[in-house]
Design an enzyme around this catalytic site. Structure first.
Site, PDB file in Angstrom:
ATOM      1  N   HIS A  27     -29.438  27.578  53.258  1.00 52.64           N
ATOM      2  CA  HIS A  27     -29.798  26.599  54.293  1.00 52.64           C
ATOM      3  C   HIS A  27     -31.315  26.543  54.481  1.00 52.64           C
ATOM      4  O   HIS A  27     -31.897  25.458  54.631  1.00 52.64           O
ATOM      5  CB  HIS A  27     -29.133  26.959  55.617  1.00 52.64           C
ATOM      6  CG  HIS A  27     -27.710  26.512  55.717  1.00 52.64           C
ATOM      7  ND1 HIS A  27     -27.277  25.258  55.320  1.00 52.64           N
ATOM      8  CD2 HIS A  27     -26.606  27.134  56.206  1.00 52.64           C
ATOM      9  CE1 HIS A  27     -25.983  25.139  55.530  1.00 52.64           C
ATOM     10  NE2 HIS A  27     -25.549  26.264  56.071  1.00 52.64           N
ATOM     11  N   HIS A  86     -25.421  32.239  51.804  1.00 51.48           N
ATOM     12  CA  HIS A  86     -25.144  30.919  52.371  1.00 51.48           C
ATOM     13  C   HIS A  86     -26.262  30.509  53.326  1.00 51.48           C
ATOM     14  O   HIS A  86     -26.800  29.398  53.244  1.00 51.48           O
ATOM     15  CB  HIS A  86     -23.792  30.956  53.098  1.00 51.48           C
ATOM     16  CG  HIS A  86     -23.398  29.651  53.718  1.00 51.48           C
ATOM     17  ND1 HIS A  86     -22.412  28.840  53.190  1.00 51.48           N
ATOM     18  CD2 HIS A  86     -23.838  29.008  54.832  1.00 51.48           C
ATOM     19  CE1 HIS A  86     -22.273  27.763  53.938  1.00 51.48           C
ATOM     20  NE2 HIS A  86     -23.131  27.847  54.946  1.00 51.48           N
ATOM     21  N   GLU A  87     -26.609  31.396  54.254  1.00 49.61           N
ATOM     22  CA  GLU A  87     -27.623  31.055  55.251  1.00 49.61           C
ATOM     23  C   GLU A  87     -29.009  30.927  54.620  1.00 49.61           C
ATOM     24  O   GLU A  87     -29.817  30.083  55.036  1.00 49.61           O
ATOM     25  CB  GLU A  87     -27.643  32.102  56.365  1.00 49.61           C
ATOM     26  CG  GLU A  87     -26.348  32.211  57.157  1.00 49.61           C
ATOM     27  CD  GLU A  87     -25.963  30.914  57.852  1.00 49.61           C
ATOM     28  OE1 GLU A  87     -26.855  30.079  58.106  1.00 49.61           O
ATOM     29  OE2 GLU A  87     -24.766  30.720  58.126  1.00 49.61           O
TER      30      GLU A  87
END
Length: 818
Positions: free
Chosen positions: A439, A435-436
């Protein structure tokens, strides 16, 4: 970020767990927010509610502020609460009612705050505080027991909701004397005491609170003595209470009262001397230094503390491992082996390849983005993340990890994301790794400018978080699909999501919107990304609004399709509970050792023979406050549990077995107050025959009383004359500038961002932190362009408050001396 594992269902396993198992579900009380609307006796309905309804209270629609959550409704509930406190004798059923009242009241304050409505009257909030104070002084207030602790936690936490700590702090300070080696064993009870420090943090900038402390500075002495007397707790799960006592004492340096500040400075000096960097409990040194850095930097200079050198030394000690991937990632870790780091590189490399294919980037970064490398900082556990990450990297730690983009246009910038491991075994177990990393990739290849640029016109949070969730889960995000059954949102509503909305709307509904657009309208996604890659975020917002209106009906129908195809849907022929399923009704040869998902806050009734074993697992998401599993019934069954591995009676990590079938396993929160997220396995095994054994799981996920994911950093920013400072203001920010001798006037300019989308007002005072209600100088024009001329007669700090009553803004602040 929310963390879920993909759930695979097996029709046979869901049809019948093992031979001899019978299943029954227990209906919950009608206490969802929609169930309470027609209630003739609202307090009575609240009193019998179950914890499963709490989330619906916190996520209630704004319209409830005019009926269920109206001031008149809460005023009546306050009298009911008072009466319940008066007759409280410590019984579990009474405690449950108190907790229900407390959670309903807190939910009302939460909904009102997020709706941007005027606060409830001070008179009402003070009456609630007086009720809380009466409870805290009650002889049974701090009884230990699940229900009793629940009541204490809810009512003490309400202090921060109503913002009336001066009326309850005496009683809350007195309660600290109940903390000892015995009571420290119950971390939920300890967390209730910790609500004092939550409230102290939540009262930053509250003038009434500072006036109260100025008249009661003995509390600072009490807090320091409390920390010294309970140093033993630093070796236990209750260490956070001692840590927060000292940290919140340090935050009192922001007080405008000279004696309060003097005492707080003295305590911070003592802490620094007692717990030097590199010592066993040096996180207390970090807490003191962090507070002094924000609020009294001159003390650090007097002590000769070089923060940059301290950070380098600490990072070298805490994050000794460095591994460069073939791609842009550099992995710095506390305990990853080279083999594990290489495995993480492989995960990130595959994710990057997938990203470029899905987003069709052509491998071309956006203009003016120099974030060619990204540091992936991995702490060994949540405790280390909480202790050290904020000091080293400046991020908040009440989360599951954070991407820190910095200024991508600065060639010396270092992009990084910080994360931690939720288990320290051979697996990577890095929370939110994909997820990160998404980003980082999205910011570099899809979003021109900085994070604040991306958010400037709104209508983009659904993409930022939903796309990161989509890249992690793809079509396997069952938690998002299940959410549809709780009530559909329109596509327009999802597109309008902000970081002030709840986690379900930000992450899960964001995922659903992104998935819909990618699957059904990829050309529109291409058009949107063409805008964001060139910094046209105003046009992005306008386009998204039109797309929402165009596809609202189609999105609703698509959600229905997802719901029908969901394996958990009872109308789905593949669902084992569906009578039309050919694998059901009577499966004669069930899989004997199936490991079956057990839903949180559900019950099963089990029957079994001696030595028989029933296997289950429960997925605990991030931001879970409480988690325990309990069995009760006839015969002799035992409960065994393990984290991240199947539990058996012969291979388990924790048990509380005793004779009979009445056992409970309670998992303690980590230092940040949350249960470690992940999959928990359990085994119910017969030591002898047993029957009518009820297996119950209790899970309380994040209560929305917590601050939003994006929130103002309330630590004051130190401004230097002539140097422009960019500040993003959601509701409130603090700035200070030191004025040397010989200056007669300070001139301050506040300039809005190019979009000038909000209204930030500027307040100033020399001797204290100003508020909208109390200040010496103010500039409150329309928009966010403000100017002040402040005469000064002596050296010292000038304090500023940047305040937005409704919509905030990104502003440039600069000051000059005459």
């Amino acid at each position: 970020m929310s963390f879920q594992q993909r759930i695979q269902h097996h029709p046979i396993a869901w049809a019948c767990v093992i031979a001899g198992l019978s299943y029954s579900s227990y209906s919950q009380a009608a206490c969802e927010i929609q169930d309470l609307q027609p209630a003739r006796d609202l307090p009575a309905q609240i009193a019998v509610a179950t914890q499963a309804c709490y989330n619906s209270w916190f996520y209630a629609p704004t319209a409830t502020l005019d009926n269920l959550y109206s001031e008149a409704s809460l005023a009546h509930l306050q009298t009911v609460l008072d009466a319940e406190i008066a007759r409280y004798t410590g019984e579990a059923q009474q405690a449950r009612r108190l907790e229900n009242y407390g959670e309903f009241i807190r939910a009302a304050y939460y909904v009102r705050y997020n709706a941007g409505r005027e606060p409830y009257s001070q008179a009402l909030s003070q009456r609630f505080a007086q009720s809380i104070d009466r409870f805290l002084r009650h002889p049974h207030a701090f009884d230990q027991g699940r229900e009793q602790v629940g009541a204490m936690k809810s009512l003490s936490l309400m202090v921060d909701n109503v913002k009336q700590l001066p009326l309850t702090m005496d009683a809350m300070i007195l309660a600290l004397h109940r903390f000892n080696r015995e009571t420290a064993q119950d971390t939920q009870w300890v967390d209730g005491l910790n609500n004092l420090f939550r409230a102290m943090s939540g009262h930053v900038g509250n003038s009434e609170f500072y006036r109260y402390l100025a008249a009661n500075t003995q509390h600072i002495d009490t807090l320091y003595r409390f920390a010294l007397d309970n140093e033993w707790a630093l070796e236990t799960d209750a260490e956070f209470l001692v840590y927060n006592a000292l940290r919140e004492t340090g935050r009192l340096l922001i007080s405008p009262d000279a004696i309060t500040k003097q005492k707080a400075r003295h305590v911070m000096r003592q802490v620094i001397a007692r717990y030097p960097l590199g010592s066993k409990h040096d996180k207390l040194w970090l807490a003191a230094v962090e507070m002094l850095h924000y609020y009294a930097p001159e003390v650090l200079q007097q002590l000769g503390i070089d923060l940059d050198a301290a950070k380098r030394d600490l990072a070298a000690r805490i994050l000794p491992n460095r591994f460069e991937c073939q791609g842009p990632a550099i992995i710095r870790s506390q305990d990853l082996s080279d083999a594990q780091a290489a495995q993480a590189c492989d995960v990130l490399d595959k994710k990057e390849q997938d990203f470029h294919q899905v987003a069709n980037t052509g491998l071309a970064p956006v203009a003016d983005d120099y974030n060619t490398r990204v540091e992936v900082v991995v702490f060994a556990n949540n405790s280390s993340y909480v202790n050290y990450s904020s000091f080293l990297f400046g991020n908040t730690t009440d989360n599951g990890g954070q991407y820190l983009e910095g200024n991508p246009a600065d060639q010396n910038n270092q992009a990084r994301f910080v994360a931690y491991r939720y288990a320290n075994d051979a697996d990577l177990s890095i929370l939110n790794l994909e997820h990160e990393y998404t980003h980082y990739l999205d910011a570099r290849f899809n979003q021109y400018g900085s994070f604040s640029d991306n958010l400037a016109h709104g209508h983009i949070v659904w993409w930022l978080e939903g796309f990161a969730e989509y890249m992690h889960y793809k079509q396997g995000y069952q938690a998002a699909v299940k959410l549809i059954s709780q009530g559909k949102l329109s596509l327009s509503d999802v597109f309008a999501t902000t970081y002030s909305n709840d986690t379900n709307r930000i992450y899960r509904w964001g995922y659903l919107a992104v998935r819909f657009m990618l699957e059904k309208h990829p050309q529109d996604v291409e058009s949107l990304l063409a805008l964001s890659r060139t910094g046209q975020f105003d046009q992005w917002a306008q386009s998204v609004k039109l797309l929402g209106e165009r596809y609202n009906t189609e999105f609703s129908a698509w959600l229905d399709t997802l719901q029908r195809d969901n394996p958990d849907n009872p109308d789905n022929p593949d669902n084992p509970d569906n009578p039309d399923n050919p694998d059901n009704p009577e499966q004669p040869n069930p899989e004997p050792n199936a490991v079956t998902q057990l839903a949180a806050n559900s019950s099963l009734t089990l029957t079994g023979k001696a030595y028989s074993e029933h296997l289950f697992y429960v997925d605990v998401p991030e931001y879970s406050r409480e988690f325990h599993v309990q069995i009760s019934g006839e015969g002799d069954a035992d409960l065994y549990m393990s984290y991240q591995q199947v539990a058996h009676y012969y291979d388990y990590q924790v048990t509380e077995f005793t004779y009979g079938s009445n056992e409970q396993i309670t998992f303690k929160p980590e230092q940040n107050g949350y249960i470690k997220p992940g999959r928990y396995y359990l085994s119910v095994t017969g030591r002898a025959d047993y029957s009518a054994v009820i297996l119950n799981t209790h899970l309380v996920t994040e209560q929305p009383n917590e601050q939003p994911t994006i929130k103002d950093d309330l630590a004051p920013v130190l401004l230097e004359a002539g140097n422009s400072q960019s500040l993003t203001v959601h509701r409130q920010r603090y700035v200070a500038i030191y004025v040397p001798k010989g200056v007669s006037e300070v001139q301050v300019w506040l300039t809005a961002s190019e979009q000038n989308r909000g209204n930030v007002d500027l307040f100033a005072a020399k001797a204290y932190w100003p508020t909208r209600e109390q200040f010496e100088h103010a500039s409150t024009g329309a928009g966010s362009h403000e100017y002040l001329r402040i005469p000064v007669t002596q050296e010292g700090y000038v304090h500023f408050s940047l305040n937005a009553q409704q919509l905030g803004d990104t502003v440039e602040m600069v000051a000059y001396f005459d």
